[in-house]
Design a protein around this motif. Structure first.
Motif, PDB file in Angstrom:
ATOM      1  N   SER A   4      -5.216   5.384   5.728  1.00 42.32           N
ATOM      2  CA  SER A   4      -5.716   4.628   4.571  1.00 42.32           C
ATOM      3  C   SER A   4      -4.942   3.328   4.388  1.00 42.32           C
ATOM      4  O   SER A   4      -5.505   2.314   3.967  1.00 42.32           O
ATOM      5  CB  SER A   4      -5.645   5.474   3.304  1.00 42.32           C
ATOM      6  OG  SER A   4      -4.309   5.793   2.968  1.00 42.32           O
ATOM      7  N   VAL A   5      -3.647   3.338   4.728  1.00 43.31           N
ATOM      8  CA  VAL A   5      -2.839   2.110   4.660  1.00 43.31           C
ATOM      9  C   VAL A   5      -3.375   1.086   5.656  1.00 43.31           C
ATOM     10  O   VAL A   5      -3.582  -0.091   5.320  1.00 43.31           O
ATOM     11  CB  VAL A   5      -1.355   2.419   4.935  1.00 43.31           C
ATOM     12  CG1 VAL A   5      -0.562   1.118   5.125  1.00 43.31           C
ATOM     13  CG2 VAL A   5      -0.760   3.238   3.793  1.00 43.31           C
ATOM     14  N   LEU A  11       7.015  -1.652  11.126  1.00 40.20           N
ATOM     15  CA  LEU A  11       6.569  -0.859  12.271  1.00 40.20           C
ATOM     16  C   LEU A  11       5.047  -0.705  12.272  1.00 40.20           C
ATOM     17  O   LEU A  11       4.409  -0.746  13.326  1.00 40.20           O
ATOM     18  CB  LEU A  11       7.241   0.510  12.239  1.00 40.20           C
ATOM     19  CG  LEU A  11       8.761   0.521  12.427  1.00 40.20           C
ATOM     20  CD1 LEU A  11       9.311   1.925  12.265  1.00 40.20           C
ATOM     21  CD2 LEU A  11       9.146  -0.046  13.789  1.00 40.20           C
ATOM     22  N   ILE A  12       4.463  -0.542  11.099  1.00 35.70           N
ATOM     23  CA  ILE A  12       3.002  -0.447  11.000  1.00 35.70           C
ATOM     24  C   ILE A  12       2.367  -1.758  11.441  1.00 35.70           C
ATOM     25  O   ILE A  12       1.357  -1.773  12.161  1.00 35.70           O
ATOM     26  CB  ILE A  12       2.578  -0.090   9.562  1.00 35.70           C
ATOM     27  CG1 ILE A  12       2.988   1.347   9.235  1.00 35.70           C
ATOM     28  CG2 ILE A  12       1.066  -0.266   9.377  1.00 35.70           C
ATOM     29  CD1 ILE A  12       2.792   1.733   7.778  1.00 35.70           C
ATOM     30  N   PRO A  67      -6.365   1.304  15.541  1.00 35.27           N
ATOM     31  CA  PRO A  67      -5.128   2.076  15.413  1.00 35.27           C
ATOM     32  C   PRO A  67      -5.224   3.156  14.334  1.00 35.27           C
ATOM     33  O   PRO A  67      -5.759   2.941  13.261  1.00 35.27           O
ATOM     34  CB  PRO A  67      -4.089   1.020  15.028  1.00 35.27           C
ATOM     35  CG  PRO A  67      -4.887  -0.073  14.388  1.00 35.27           C
ATOM     36  CD  PRO A  67      -6.174  -0.101  15.150  1.00 35.27           C
ATOM     37  N   THR A  68      -4.704   4.326  14.623  1.00 36.53           N
ATOM     38  CA  THR A  68      -4.703   5.430  13.677  1.00 36.53           C
ATOM     39  C   THR A  68      -3.352   6.119  13.711  1.00 36.53           C
ATOM     40  O   THR A  68      -2.498   5.820  14.544  1.00 36.53           O
ATOM     41  CB  THR A  68      -5.794   6.466  14.022  1.00 36.53           C
ATOM     42  OG1 THR A  68      -5.517   7.000  15.319  1.00 36.53           O
ATOM     43  CG2 THR A  68      -7.173   5.835  14.010  1.00 36.53           C
ATOM     44  N   ALA A  69      -3.177   7.056  12.802  1.00 37.81           N
ATOM     45  CA  ALA A  69      -1.905   7.762  12.705  1.00 37.81           C
ATOM     46  C   ALA A  69      -1.570   8.508  13.985  1.00 37.81           C
ATOM     47  O   ALA A  69      -0.403   8.713  14.306  1.00 37.81           O
ATOM     48  CB  ALA A  69      -1.960   8.744  11.527  1.00 37.81           C
ATOM     49  N   SER A  96       0.823  -1.205   0.000  1.00 38.45           N
ATOM     50  CA  SER A  96       0.000   0.000   0.000  1.00 38.45           C
ATOM     51  C   SER A  96       0.859   1.258   0.000  1.00 38.45           C
ATOM     52  O   SER A  96       0.598   2.211  -0.745  1.00 38.45           O
ATOM     53  CB  SER A  96      -0.933  -0.008   1.213  1.00 38.45           C
ATOM     54  OG  SER A  96      -1.773   1.125   1.221  1.00 38.45           O
ATOM     55  N   LEU A  97       1.910   1.271   0.815  1.00 37.67           N
ATOM     56  CA  LEU A  97       2.808   2.425   0.863  1.00 37.67           C
ATOM     57  C   LEU A  97       3.477   2.670  -0.489  1.00 37.67           C
ATOM     58  O   LEU A  97       3.729   3.809  -0.873  1.00 37.67           O
ATOM     59  CB  LEU A  97       3.885   2.209   1.928  1.00 37.67           C
ATOM     60  CG  LEU A  97       3.451   2.259   3.395  1.00 37.67           C
ATOM     61  CD1 LEU A  97       4.556   1.693   4.284  1.00 37.67           C
ATOM     62  CD2 LEU A  97       3.099   3.682   3.814  1.00 37.67           C
ATOM     63  N   ALA A  98       3.775   1.583  -1.196  1.00 39.05           N
ATOM     64  CA  ALA A  98       4.515   1.680  -2.465  1.00 39.05           C
ATOM     65  C   ALA A  98       3.609   1.823  -3.670  1.00 39.05           C
ATOM     66  O   ALA A  98       4.103   1.914  -4.800  1.00 39.05           O
ATOM     67  CB  ALA A  98       5.400   0.445  -2.635  1.00 39.05           C
TER      68      ALA A  98
END
Length: 309
Positions: free
Chosen positions: A285-286, A248-249, A261-263, A143-145
């Motif tokens: 969103s990830v 880490l996520i 969990p949220t940012a 998702s990050l990529a």
């Protein structure tokens, strides 16, 4: 004393203490255990073919077709809910056409890796939790990529999925050292620091060495080796940073899922976000994407891990 930098919010150096074991290396450990944690020959051949731009679909179909187990896995993958196709796929040639090479490469290697550790036995690791955390990381990395294109997404998905397999090797082959490492982690000490102090290498080195013995490309193995020191990665620093951030996520989600969990609860060094070429604003969103897809993915990669659900 020699040191190894750790790329995290509390960057530090890892000292080599007097207790470091002599005459042992990541290479020597993997040489001893590689027969226990081996990919099927067809999966290795397929990986080589899929990494070659000159390979034809006919060659890919031929390799898959000669291995009944691999053929069955490919058909199961393409017909899974994860892809949500409107009609059933019954042939390998159609499966290759529908999946596409990059997703096929990732999913075949992922399921093959799951099989390689299927009979892993150790009192030190909960395999269900291990694969769940690994799938979290893989989906988070992908998702990050996603803004970097499909090839980057598929590469980091695989590297993140496999980024902790060195821990499994360590649990199996070095249980006494692993016990000491786990005790250090329980005291709040850094895992990589403890591993390096005791062994002179880390589980990231072990994992990358195993993947190299599997003949996986550098684009997959280097991010595993440099996952906690991405600034040192020779050619794939961004991928290494993405794998570290995804890990880490995954840890954050594992600890905080019950509390949505949220940012706002995720504190990571801004330099790591920069190295990964990502914006922290996408974190929610990830997490949402990972939470939506992990169950389907783990049922394909490590179906035995689903027994507790």
């Amino acid at each position: 004393m020699p040191t190894i930098p750790v790329n995290n919010a509390n960057t530090q150096s890892i000292p080599v203490v007097s207790g470091t074991i002599a005459a042992i290396s990541a290479e020597s450990v993997i040489t001893e255990v590689e027969s226990l944690f081996a990919l099927p020959d067809a999966a290795i051949q397929l990986s080589a073919l899929l990494s070659d731009p000159d390979t034809t679909n006919i060659q890919i179909v031929d390799i898959i077709s000669i291995d009944p187990a691999l053929s069955a896995r490919v058909l199961k993958l393409v017909n899974s809910a994860y892809f949500g196709l409107n009609e059933s796929v019954g042939t390998i040639s159609r499966a290759v056409a529908v999946l596409g090479r990059s997703p096929l490469h990732s999913l075949v290697l992922a399921t093959s890796a799951g099989l390689a550790f299927e009979n892993m036995s150790s009192e030190l690791v909960d395999m269900e939790k291990f694969w769940k955390r690994s799938v979290y990381a893989a989906l988070a990395a992908g998702s990050l990529a996603s803004r970097g294109g499909p090839r980057l997404r598929e590469r980091v998905f695989l590297s993140a999925l496999l980024h902790q397999v060195g821990q499994l090797v360590m649990y199996h082959h070095l249980p006494e050292i692993s016990t000491q490492v786990l005790a250090a982690v329980a005291r709040g000490e850094d895992r990589a620091s403890s591993e390096y102090a005791l062994l002179g290498f880390t589980h990231a080195d072990l994992g990358a060495t195993l993947l190299e013995h599997w003949k996986l490309p550098v684009a997959l193995t280097e991010p595993v080796r440099y996952q906690e020191r991405s600034n040192e990665a020779p050619d794939h620093a961004r991928e290494a940073a993405l794998v570290h951030l995804a890990s880490l996520i995954a840890q954050h989600m594992e600890l905080n899922l019950a509390n949505s969990p949220t940012a706002s609860a995720f504190d990571v060094d801004p330099e790591l976000w920069a190295q990964a070429n990502c914006n922290p604003e996408i974190l929610d969103s990830v997490i949402e994407e990972v939470d939506l897809n992990w169950f389907q993915v783990i049922s394909l990669i490590a179906p035995n891990a689903m027994l507790i659900y």
